[in-house]
Design an enzyme around this catalytic site. Sequence first.
Site, mmCIF file in Angstrom:
data_model
loop_
_atom_site.group_PDB
_atom_site.id
_atom_site.type_symbol
_atom_site.label_atom_id
_atom_site.label_comp_id
_atom_site.label_asym_id
_atom_site.label_seq_id
_atom_site.Cartn_x
_atom_site.Cartn_y
_atom_site.Cartn_z
ATOM 1 N N ASP A 116 -1.049 -8.921 -13.551
ATOM 2 C CA ASP A 116 -0.902 -8.974 -12.100
ATOM 3 C C ASP A 116 -2.255 -8.623 -11.481
ATOM 4 O O ASP A 116 -3.156 -8.140 -12.178
ATOM 5 C CB ASP A 116 0.175 -7.958 -11.682
ATOM 6 C CG ASP A 116 0.380 -7.925 -10.177
ATOM 7 O OD1 ASP A 116 0.357 -9.008 -9.561
ATOM 8 O OD2 ASP A 116 0.555 -6.829 -9.631
ATOM 9 N N GLU B 278 -7.031 -5.766 7.502
ATOM 10 C CA GLU B 278 -7.026 -5.490 8.936
ATOM 11 C C GLU B 278 -7.256 -4.002 9.203
ATOM 12 O O GLU B 278 -8.017 -3.621 10.075
ATOM 13 C CB GLU B 278 -5.673 -5.900 9.526
ATOM 14 C CG GLU B 278 -5.485 -7.385 9.695
ATOM 15 C CD GLU B 278 -5.976 -7.870 11.055
ATOM 16 O OE1 GLU B 278 -5.140 -8.234 11.881
ATOM 17 O OE2 GLU B 278 -7.204 -7.863 11.275
ATOM 18 N N ARG C 255 -15.330 -9.912 0.466
ATOM 19 C CA ARG C 255 -14.487 -10.797 1.280
ATOM 20 C C ARG C 255 -15.101 -10.910 2.660
ATOM 21 O O ARG C 255 -15.182 -9.924 3.399
ATOM 22 C CB ARG C 255 -13.064 -10.253 1.330
ATOM 23 C CG ARG C 255 -12.468 -10.100 -0.040
ATOM 24 C CD ARG C 255 -11.161 -9.353 -0.044
ATOM 25 N NE ARG C 255 -10.088 -10.102 0.604
ATOM 26 C CZ ARG C 255 -8.805 -9.790 0.459
ATOM 27 N NH1 ARG C 255 -8.446 -8.781 -0.290
ATOM 28 N NH2 ARG C 255 -7.884 -10.501 1.068
ATOM 29 N N THR D 6 -0.521 -13.970 -9.864
ATOM 30 C CA THR D 6 -0.429 -13.155 -8.653
ATOM 31 C C THR D 6 0.284 -13.904 -7.538
ATOM 32 O O THR D 6 0.279 -15.141 -7.506
ATOM 33 C CB THR D 6 -1.841 -12.729 -8.180
ATOM 34 O OG1 THR D 6 -1.728 -12.009 -6.963
ATOM 35 C CG2 THR D 6 -2.736 -13.932 -7.963
ATOM 36 N N ASP E 216 -0.736 -13.520 -4.528
ATOM 37 C CA ASP E 216 -1.751 -13.622 -3.482
ATOM 38 C C ASP E 216 -2.203 -15.063 -3.290
ATOM 39 O O ASP E 216 -1.977 -15.917 -4.142
ATOM 40 C CB ASP E 216 -2.956 -12.752 -3.857
ATOM 41 C CG ASP E 216 -3.174 -11.645 -2.839
ATOM 42 O OD1 ASP E 216 -2.781 -11.844 -1.683
ATOM 43 O OD2 ASP E 216 -3.731 -10.597 -3.200
ATOM 44 N N LYS F 266 6.246 -16.153 -13.018
ATOM 45 C CA LYS F 266 5.411 -15.355 -13.917
ATOM 46 C C LYS F 266 6.037 -15.297 -15.307
ATOM 47 O O LYS F 266 5.355 -15.498 -16.325
ATOM 48 C CB LYS F 266 5.249 -13.928 -13.366
ATOM 49 C CG LYS F 266 4.397 -13.832 -12.111
ATOM 50 C CD LYS F 266 4.236 -12.375 -11.676
ATOM 51 C CE LYS F 266 3.351 -12.241 -10.455
ATOM 52 N NZ LYS F 266 3.092 -10.851 -10.074
ATOM 53 N N ASP G 15 6.654 -7.810 -11.243
ATOM 54 C CA ASP G 15 6.059 -8.037 -12.569
ATOM 55 C C ASP G 15 7.054 -7.787 -13.700
ATOM 56 O O ASP G 15 6.732 -8.023 -14.866
ATOM 57 C CB ASP G 15 4.843 -7.117 -12.775
ATOM 58 C CG ASP G 15 3.809 -7.272 -11.684
ATOM 59 O OD1 ASP G 15 3.526 -8.431 -11.325
ATOM 60 O OD2 ASP G 15 3.313 -6.259 -11.175
#
Length: 1207
Positions: free
Chosen positions: A448, A546, A643, A723, A725, A842, A866
């Site tokens: 992960d 943020e 990033r 992941t 994401d 996964k 996971d």
Amino acid sequence: MNRHRVDSRGSLGPDDEVMPYSDDETDDELEVSSEEEQEEESRDPQPPEEARPSEMGWKVKANDRPYHQLPEFKKKVFLCFKKSRYSGNEIKTYKYNVLTFLPLNLYEQFKRVANLYFLALLILQIIPDISTLPWYTTLIPLVVVLGVTAIKDLVDDLARHRMDKEINNRKCEVLLDGAFQESRWRNIQVGDVVRLKKNDFIPADILLLSSSNPNSLTYVETAELDGETNLKFKLGLRVTDEELQEVRQLAEFNALIECEEPNNRLDKFVGTMRWDGGHYPLGLDNMLLRGCTIRNTEVCQGLVIFAGADTKIMRNSGKTRFKRTKIDELMNYMVYTIFVLLILVAAGLAIGHSFWYQEIGMKAWYLFDGKDRSSSYRGFLSFWGYIIVLNTMVPISLYVSVEVIRLGQSKFINWDLQMYYAEKDTPAKARTTTLNEQLGQIEYIFSDKTGTLTQNVMQFKKCTIAGHSYGTEPLDFTQIEQTNNWSWNRQADKKFDFRDHSLVARVRSGKDKDANEFFKLLSLCHTVMVEHKDGDLVYQAASPDEGALVTAARNFGYVFLSRTQDTITIREMEQEKTYEMLALLDFNSDRKRMSIILRFPDGRIRLYCKGADTVIYERLSPNSRHKETTQSHLDVFANATLRTLCLSYKDISTAEYEAWSQKHTEAQLVMADRDAVLDRVYEQIESDLMLIGATAIEDKLQDGVPETIATLAKADIKIWVLTGDKKETAENIGYACSLLTDEMQIHYGEDVNEKLRLRQANRRNETQALRRGQKKPAEPFFPAPGKNALILTGGWLNEILYEKKKKRRRLLHDELSLQIDFVDMACECEAVICCRVTPKQKGNVVSLVKKYKKAVTLSIGDGANDVNMIKTADIGVGISGQEGMQAVMSSDYAFAQFRYLQRLLLVHGRWSYIRMCKFLRFFFFKNFAFTLVHFWYSFFNGYSSQVAYEDWFITLYNLAYNEPLLKFPKLYLPGQQGLLFNYKNFFISLFHGIFISLIIFFIPYGAFLQTMGQDGEAPTDYQSLAVVTASSLVFIVNLQMSLDTSYWTFVNCFAVLGSIAIYFGIMFDIHSAGIHVIFPSAFTFTGAASNALRQPYLWLTIILTVGISLLPVICIQFLHKSIWPSVGDKIQRNRKRYEMEMEEEERKKPPTFQRGGRSRRSAYAFSHSRGYADLISSGRSIRRRPADCSDGSDGRRYRGRGHAAAA
């Protein structure tokens, strides 16, 4: 060095940013999909069926427990027995209880072929005509083996009982008899109304009814589910929020909930609430899921929809699989092989006995036993007699010995201080004792990202403002102490660390307008919520990115204080200012940016926009300055795996805003394709922007992650990251942790599709060629030299996994071959990253590699999402010490940091594998050497099943005399290739045992032949021969073990010398006159040992036997190390040269930060999920002011913003 990229414009159709619904379908969906498939596959057209609406199969009645026990909600369990389809909230992970332990455990143990074989042997030994050995020679070892295994299983199950009890006995308030009463989790039922308080764990899947916050807003932490610590918000329905605040109202609540049946979709819930004649739609935003924690909410009330095994977290845990190591499977096959050999040897000796009795036995009057039996019948009895005599070829203590060794190896892992994480007082924990040697054979690791590779902590590291870059490491290290001093700002976050004092000085001076505008934008353009707690500000962000940006602005003097649905208040360098919010255009995955339109206190209207550099640069005004300089800084930041995010602004005139607002209002009223129309309206206002600068945020990795991945790669272990994401974030982390490098060629979905289509076409052509007798070997997918990597999305994987199709039918041949091709391609790559994947996907990806590659796999993760892959892989590792412990509870091994994985595999795994392989080779050798002496002896006793040793020596041989690198990762390779224990090693042990048994029998036999002792008596009796052969065997076995020992310790010395001492001690005891007097029939070798071993001639015989047995072994080992050295031998011999080569390789390695490197675009600092914009714009998070309702224009503006945010 430039990184080569293949076309990255999406993947196989589905949106990269959309999480595919690939998990458990409901029964209705399955029926529909299966009907569609049948229609597709059927050759005859079927008459059209009337479409029926999808029914909600799950009904929950509030405050009505008897309702859920009605006959219509019963399901058949067995025959006529039925039980409620609604699970209770008690969780059971244990296997046994008081009544079932003994029968179930014995049943499981006798499923092992070896145990069943010895039970049958015990029964045979009770039959007098067959028995050649006393029954206790089998019973005692069998009882010991069964007893030790049962005790180990009992200890493991008691631990599960304790864990279940701890969870099931947690306290919760349940509404019973008109009042909230404290109840245990296990007593909660579907339909109960429960009350939860701040920091409580959520006990079941609950429909949120009301809370102490405005509009029933409730914050939850989902670390148990996904490892993320940033808070999510949940909302109650307006009707329940308004009418269900008092206990009396909750007690009278009698709504009927109709919703989807239990499934494992963490990102979806559909239902309807029927109450007082009204129908209210329900979604995931209204649900509190089990495993989450209530945060920042004093009290909330909810209705239990799913309990216990029906909850989403439990449905996501996947099926618990019984895991066995490759060595276990191989051992079983070898036991079958030994059993076949045993049958063949016993049959041969039985035939020999028949012939011998026919030719000699019948004619020898002194051998007549008074029984009238034919030679064939005697041969039949002899067969079973030899099955008993040679039973030690199938070693009864093998399994229990293996378990004892594994237990010791597990303790080594638990005691390893180098895997202890002092910061959270978390040691490594081997949660199973049966898989240790498998750690030395891992070929693929599935990891992960969030919480496993990363800390899920974002840090504001660098920025560029008006062409000037800030945040570089100071050359003068004495400056470091000065950079972290925020004493001038009383509201600064003291943990914030920014190592460039010059920017602080520029902002504080107030002379640099660009710097001030930069941090003003960060403090205003966001969707962060703020809470005042004990005089401090606590920010709640939809993503940690943020939060990091707003915290940075706070430390530089621009402090976000509060917000309403139409204002934002900040403190600018100690001056408090309130800005009117005219519109909030939220982030989504297509826009890749967010904007806010504000009216300043002086009346000016300005738009602030932040987003990915690719979308901001397209919208910049030609007059915007510093574009090239900022671009070069962005390249530097991106190459440092930070990033990046661009910041810009635009001043808007009142007339321009009014005209745009009119278009915006019209766009909101469009019925068809409203989102696309709104996007076009947003484009009009988000143009001609002026660039301010850019931020660079570090997604902080766990300590040692890049080094660990690099070390594992040297051991030929391939790492896949799975992941949830988004693609840009996952790719950025891939570079940060050295999984991806600049030298790799990266392939995305379109390129992969093309290669797979080409391979499928070639296969069809090859099929035709095969029919003509031609055969062509498969070519690699990437013939060009160099390293390759795949980056794929969940939507693309859905097409490969055929998830819905395989639920109702077997996959077609083309679909299977496509899966095989995909796995072959992925396994050719150095790294694979799968992003936007669901928990079930996964697990399915891990299954594909296990199925088609037969590889040993390991999964590592930290959240409930996971658990599926942790249970599916051969080895599951949970990251402990985090907030969420669901992954740890399902894992085989647990520790606190990813970096400990290299030590678990390369040290503990390798040594466990080596120890186990050495033990098994030695064990089989020692048993063959012991047992086959009976075989050679049978040629001299008329194949009569007579044993060559004393009975008690046979009984105790396998019990009393049984002996229980990070710098060079290449040493791990023999384990992956299974070189140290396989059928070749097994047969070497077999032939070694045959050779030793020949020597052990025939040298003493030759020495005893026609020999006279010192006292004039011949020592050639059967008992003396048994003593000499047994003594020779014990010496040979222990010295052979000494030759195989790599490191000598006190334990080794004690084991070798202790085994020999124990042997002689026990032998003299059981050969003594005293024990013969007590048990005359059981101990018949009275005085045999003392008589035989006082003869020097017999000691010389023993020494000769041992010497001739070990000399060939020593010679072969010497030649092997000289001519055919192993990887370990080579490194041992040339250690210094290898170390120098490794140092040279490290020096040649290019630095991570390269100023001339090509940019990696661009992991913009937004959450992959939507922010709090809807919540802010609607005002549902803030108590509405009376003025808001009275002012018509404000109301119109509020409604417009709500639609904008929703879009």
